[in-house]
Design a protein around this motif. Structure first.
Motif, PDB file in Angstrom:
ATOM      1  N   ALA A  37       6.393 -29.191 -44.974  1.00  0.00           N
ATOM      2  CA  ALA A  37       6.834 -30.299 -44.112  1.00  0.00           C
ATOM      3  C   ALA A  37       5.791 -31.406 -44.023  1.00  0.00           C
ATOM      4  CB  ALA A  37       7.157 -29.769 -42.714  1.00  0.00           C
ATOM      5  N   TYR A  38       4.508 -31.047 -44.067  1.00  0.00           N
ATOM      6  CA  TYR A  38       3.430 -32.050 -43.984  1.00  0.00           C
ATOM      7  C   TYR A  38       3.575 -33.065 -45.121  1.00  0.00           C
ATOM      8  CZ  TYR A  38      -1.340 -33.932 -43.754  1.00  0.00           C
ATOM      9  OH  TYR A  38      -2.428 -34.755 -43.651  1.00  0.00           O
ATOM     10  N   ILE A  39       3.784 -32.561 -46.336  1.00  0.00           N
ATOM     11  CA  ILE A  39       3.895 -33.441 -47.507  1.00  0.00           C
ATOM     12  C   ILE A  39       5.228 -34.182 -47.500  1.00  0.00           C
ATOM     13  CG2 ILE A  39       3.941 -33.507 -50.025  1.00  0.00           C
ATOM     14  CD1 ILE A  39       2.120 -31.076 -50.028  1.00  0.00           C
ATOM     15  N   VAL A  40       6.301 -33.472 -47.159  1.00  0.00           N
ATOM     16  CA  VAL A  40       7.628 -34.096 -47.153  1.00  0.00           C
ATOM     17  C   VAL A  40       7.672 -35.243 -46.145  1.00  0.00           C
ATOM     18  CG1 VAL A  40      10.078 -33.723 -46.708  1.00  0.00           C
ATOM     19  CG2 VAL A  40       8.770 -31.985 -47.939  1.00  0.00           C
ATOM     20  N   ASN A  41       7.126 -35.022 -44.954  1.00  0.00           N
ATOM     21  CA  ASN A  41       7.091 -36.092 -43.944  1.00  0.00           C
ATOM     22  C   ASN A  41       6.285 -37.285 -44.441  1.00  0.00           C
ATOM     23  OD1 ASN A  41       8.651 -34.862 -41.946  1.00  0.00           O
ATOM     24  ND2 ASN A  41       6.905 -33.728 -41.138  1.00  0.00           N
ATOM     25  N   LEU A  42       5.186 -37.010 -45.132  1.00  0.00           N
ATOM     26  CA  LEU A  42       4.376 -38.090 -45.690  1.00  0.00           C
ATOM     27  C   LEU A  42       5.194 -38.928 -46.671  1.00  0.00           C
ATOM     28  CD1 LEU A  42       0.709 -37.763 -46.878  1.00  0.00           C
ATOM     29  CD2 LEU A  42       2.370 -38.941 -48.305  1.00  0.00           C
ATOM     30  N   LEU A  43       5.938 -38.253 -47.548  1.00  0.00           N
ATOM     31  CA  LEU A  43       6.744 -38.966 -48.538  1.00  0.00           C
ATOM     32  C   LEU A  43       7.887 -39.739 -47.881  1.00  0.00           C
ATOM     33  CD1 LEU A  43       6.940 -36.225 -51.333  1.00  0.00           C
ATOM     34  CD2 LEU A  43       5.468 -38.247 -51.259  1.00  0.00           C
ATOM     35  N   VAL A  44       8.500 -39.142 -46.867  1.00  0.00           N
ATOM     36  CA  VAL A  44       9.612 -39.808 -46.184  1.00  0.00           C
ATOM     37  C   VAL A  44       9.125 -41.062 -45.462  1.00  0.00           C
ATOM     38  CG1 VAL A  44      11.258 -39.598 -44.283  1.00  0.00           C
ATOM     39  CG2 VAL A  44      11.029 -37.745 -45.934  1.00  0.00           C
ATOM     40  N   ILE A  45       8.005 -40.949 -44.736  1.00  0.00           N
ATOM     41  CA  ILE A  45       7.452 -42.111 -44.031  1.00  0.00           C
ATOM     42  C   ILE A  45       7.056 -43.198 -45.029  1.00  0.00           C
ATOM     43  CG2 ILE A  45       5.570 -42.916 -42.563  1.00  0.00           C
ATOM     44  CD1 ILE A  45       5.562 -40.144 -41.270  1.00  0.00           C
ATOM     45  N   SER A  46       6.491 -42.796 -46.154  1.00  0.00           N
ATOM     46  CA  SER A  46       6.124 -43.773 -47.189  1.00  0.00           C
ATOM     47  C   SER A  46       7.360 -44.477 -47.733  1.00  0.00           C
ATOM     48  CB  SER A  46       5.371 -43.076 -48.320  1.00  0.00           C
ATOM     49  OG  SER A  46       4.178 -42.480 -47.862  1.00  0.00           O
ATOM     50  N   LEU A  47       8.438 -43.723 -47.939  1.00  0.00           N
ATOM     51  CA  LEU A  47       9.683 -44.320 -48.435  1.00  0.00           C
ATOM     52  C   LEU A  47      10.239 -45.329 -47.438  1.00  0.00           C
ATOM     53  CD1 LEU A  47      12.000 -44.459 -50.472  1.00  0.00           C
ATOM     54  CD2 LEU A  47      13.039 -42.501 -49.321  1.00  0.00           C
ATOM     55  N   ILE A  48      10.226 -44.975 -46.143  1.00  0.00           N
ATOM     56  CA  ILE A  48      10.727 -45.895 -45.115  1.00  0.00           C
ATOM     57  C   ILE A  48       9.871 -47.162 -45.075  1.00  0.00           C
ATOM     58  CG2 ILE A  48      11.190 -46.172 -42.667  1.00  0.00           C
ATOM     59  CD1 ILE A  48      13.048 -44.227 -44.117  1.00  0.00           C
ATOM     60  N   LEU A  49       8.560 -47.010 -45.151  1.00  0.00           N
ATOM     61  CA  LEU A  49       7.680 -48.186 -45.170  1.00  0.00           C
ATOM     62  C   LEU A  49       7.924 -49.043 -46.410  1.00  0.00           C
ATOM     63  CD1 LEU A  49       4.221 -46.833 -43.919  1.00  0.00           C
ATOM     64  CD2 LEU A  49       5.747 -48.433 -42.757  1.00  0.00           C
ATOM     65  N   THR A  50       8.181 -48.399 -47.540  1.00  0.00           N
ATOM     66  CA  THR A  50       8.487 -49.156 -48.762  1.00  0.00           C
ATOM     67  C   THR A  50       9.745 -49.988 -48.583  1.00  0.00           C
ATOM     68  OG1 THR A  50       7.451 -47.418 -50.117  1.00  0.00           O
ATOM     69  CG2 THR A  50       8.918 -48.961 -51.228  1.00  0.00           C
ATOM     70  N   ILE A  51      10.770 -49.373 -47.993  1.00  0.00           N
ATOM     71  CA  ILE A  51      12.023 -50.090 -47.750  1.00  0.00           C
ATOM     72  C   ILE A  51      11.794 -51.276 -46.812  1.00  0.00           C
ATOM     73  CG2 ILE A  51      14.300 -49.893 -46.668  1.00  0.00           C
ATOM     74  CD1 ILE A  51      14.418 -47.025 -47.705  1.00  0.00           C
ATOM     75  N   LEU A  52      10.987 -51.073 -45.766  1.00  0.00           N
ATOM     76  CA  LEU A  52      10.741 -52.134 -44.795  1.00  0.00           C
ATOM     77  C   LEU A  52       9.953 -53.297 -45.389  1.00  0.00           C
ATOM     78  CD1 LEU A  52       9.866 -50.036 -41.605  1.00  0.00           C
ATOM     79  CD2 LEU A  52      11.929 -51.383 -42.005  1.00  0.00           C
ATOM     80  N   THR A  53       9.082 -53.002 -46.354  1.00  0.00           N
ATOM     81  CA  THR A  53       8.220 -54.052 -46.908  1.00  0.00           C
ATOM     82  C   THR A  53       8.773 -54.670 -48.191  1.00  0.00           C
ATOM     83  OG1 THR A  53       6.924 -52.296 -47.989  1.00  0.00           O
ATOM     84  CG2 THR A  53       6.108 -53.139 -45.892  1.00  0.00           C
ATOM     85  N   LEU A  54       9.871 -54.153 -48.715  1.00  0.00           N
ATOM     86  CA  LEU A  54      10.446 -54.710 -49.942  1.00  0.00           C
ATOM     87  C   LEU A  54      10.828 -56.186 -49.806  1.00  0.00           C
ATOM     88  CD1 LEU A  54      12.661 -51.897 -51.542  1.00  0.00           C
ATOM     89  CD2 LEU A  54      10.685 -53.056 -52.552  1.00  0.00           C
ATOM     90  N   PRO A  55      11.454 -56.610 -48.679  1.00  0.00           N
ATOM     91  CA  PRO A  55      11.763 -58.053 -48.561  1.00  0.00           C
ATOM     92  C   PRO A  55      10.517 -58.930 -48.665  1.00  0.00           C
ATOM     93  CG  PRO A  55      12.975 -56.802 -46.918  1.00  0.00           C
ATOM     94  CD  PRO A  55      12.016 -55.853 -47.554  1.00  0.00           C
TER      95      PRO A  55
END
Length: 353
Positions: A31-49
């Motif tokens: 879960a530690y790694i999965v949460n890291l990847l999920v949070i990174s994905l959400i941040l990527t989506i937010l910063t794409l614009p």
């Protein structure tokens, strides 16, 4: 021959169920790694614009990603420092809160005695705020672990932004150009990105207004409750309710029942002003997950990944729905869940544009 094919089909279903169960257990363990990847994905989506905007202005990808990563890291680190500072202040003022709690409990005991109820098991000293704070303090004030986690998240987000422009072409080579037009995967991806961005913007507005309202009332740790509202508002249905409970409790400590009622009224007003227009905005684009799917997502991802799983349950579920839609053999799952309409192109959209 048909009997043999049925046995093979049953075996395939059992094998798929076993693999799915193994994946769930594996995600829970990691879960530690999965949460890291999920949070990174959400941040990527937010910063794409922002990334697209800088690229259109001619800025090299490396410089643009570095700038976005630095700004995002500073913003998140600032939010963490504010949260930890507010929590530290709350701990320092704990004796004052305990005295206020004892006073309110004494008033409650007097009221119960007046109406003829004997609260034998309840006394002002029976409830200790210190025990509650002690239980959650290690998770809030472990600054070293938080900074290390943030570093890994920002590095992952940085490289994800660099790879983002290449993803559509790779998916087209894997899935084929006809896959997009047949199953509306691109449209669903855009809706998911829009959901994450709009939800985050709504949470910022909601948390800011709630924190300012509590600050104007003089409620203890108003900044902390505003930040908590911003974070927990990602959890559908119950997030805002959970975030409001501490503020209502501290308003009761300071001002009694009138203070608690006033905060409840603020919560209702903010829900009407912020939440309803936001969800109407999303619904106007036919983004609508069945409530049962939302609840199951909260339970499943909360069990697998903990609190981060509940916060990001909807984006994770949307990603899985897109993956399911990509295969002819699994698309029936979306139909069964009642979400297949999300992948259908809107009638008349092309004509209007």
């Amino acid at each position: 021959m048909s009997r043999l094919s049925e046995m093979r089909e049953t075996r395939n279903y059992l094998l798929a169920a076993a693999i799915f169960l193994i994946l769930i257990i594996g995600m829970q363990i990691t879960a530690y790694i999965v949460n890291l990847l999920v949070i990174s994905l959400i941040l990527t989506i937010l910063t794409l614009p922002a990334m697209d905007l800088l690229r259109k202005k001619g800025m090299p990808d490396g410089i643009a990603v570095g700038m976005i990563t630095a700004v995002s890291g500073i913003a998140i680190l600032g939010l963490l420092l504010l949260t930890m500072h507010s929590f530290q202040v709350l701990i320092e003022d704990l004796p004052m809160y305990q005295a206020e709690l004892n006073q309110r409990l004494a008033e409650l005991l007097l009221l119960l005695d007046t109406i003829g109820i004997d609260p034998a098991s309840l006394s002002p000293s029976s409830i200790s705020l210190g025990s509650v704070v002690t239980a959650i303090e290690p998770y809030v004030l472990n600054f070293g672990q938080i900074v290390l986690y943030l570093f890994f998240i920002m590095m992952t987000t940085c490289f994800a932004l660099l790879e983002a422009p290449n993803i559509p072409g790779r998916l087209e080579r894997i899935l084929g150009s006809s896959m997009e037009s047949r199953f509306g995967i691109g449209r669903m991806s855009r809706l998911m990105i829009e959901f994450v961005i709009v939800r985050t913007e709504a949470n910022i507005i909601h948390g800011t207004l709630f924190g300012l309202a509590l600050w104007a009332m003089g409620i203890h740790a108003a900044l902390l409750w505003g930040i908590l509202t911003f974070i927990l508002a990602f959890i559908p249905y119950i997030g805002l309710l959970i975030a409001a409970i501490p503020a209502i409790f501290f308003a009761w400590l300071q001002y009694g029942a009138p203070g608690a009622v006033a905060v409840m009224i603020i919560v209702v007003i903010l829900n009407a002003l912020v939440e309803n227009p936001i969800f109407a905005y999303i619904a106007s684009r036919r983004f609508d997950l069945p409530p049962l799917v939302v609840i199951i997502s909260l339970i499943v991802w909360g069990w697998i990944l903990g609190i981060p799983g509940m916060i990001f349950a909807i984006p994770i579920t949307l990603i899985l729905l897109i993956m399911v839609q990509c295969s002819d053999e699994t698309r029936w799952i979306n139909t069964l869940l009642g979400v297949d309409k999300l992948f259908a192109e809107e009638s008349g959209t092309t004509g209007k544009n």
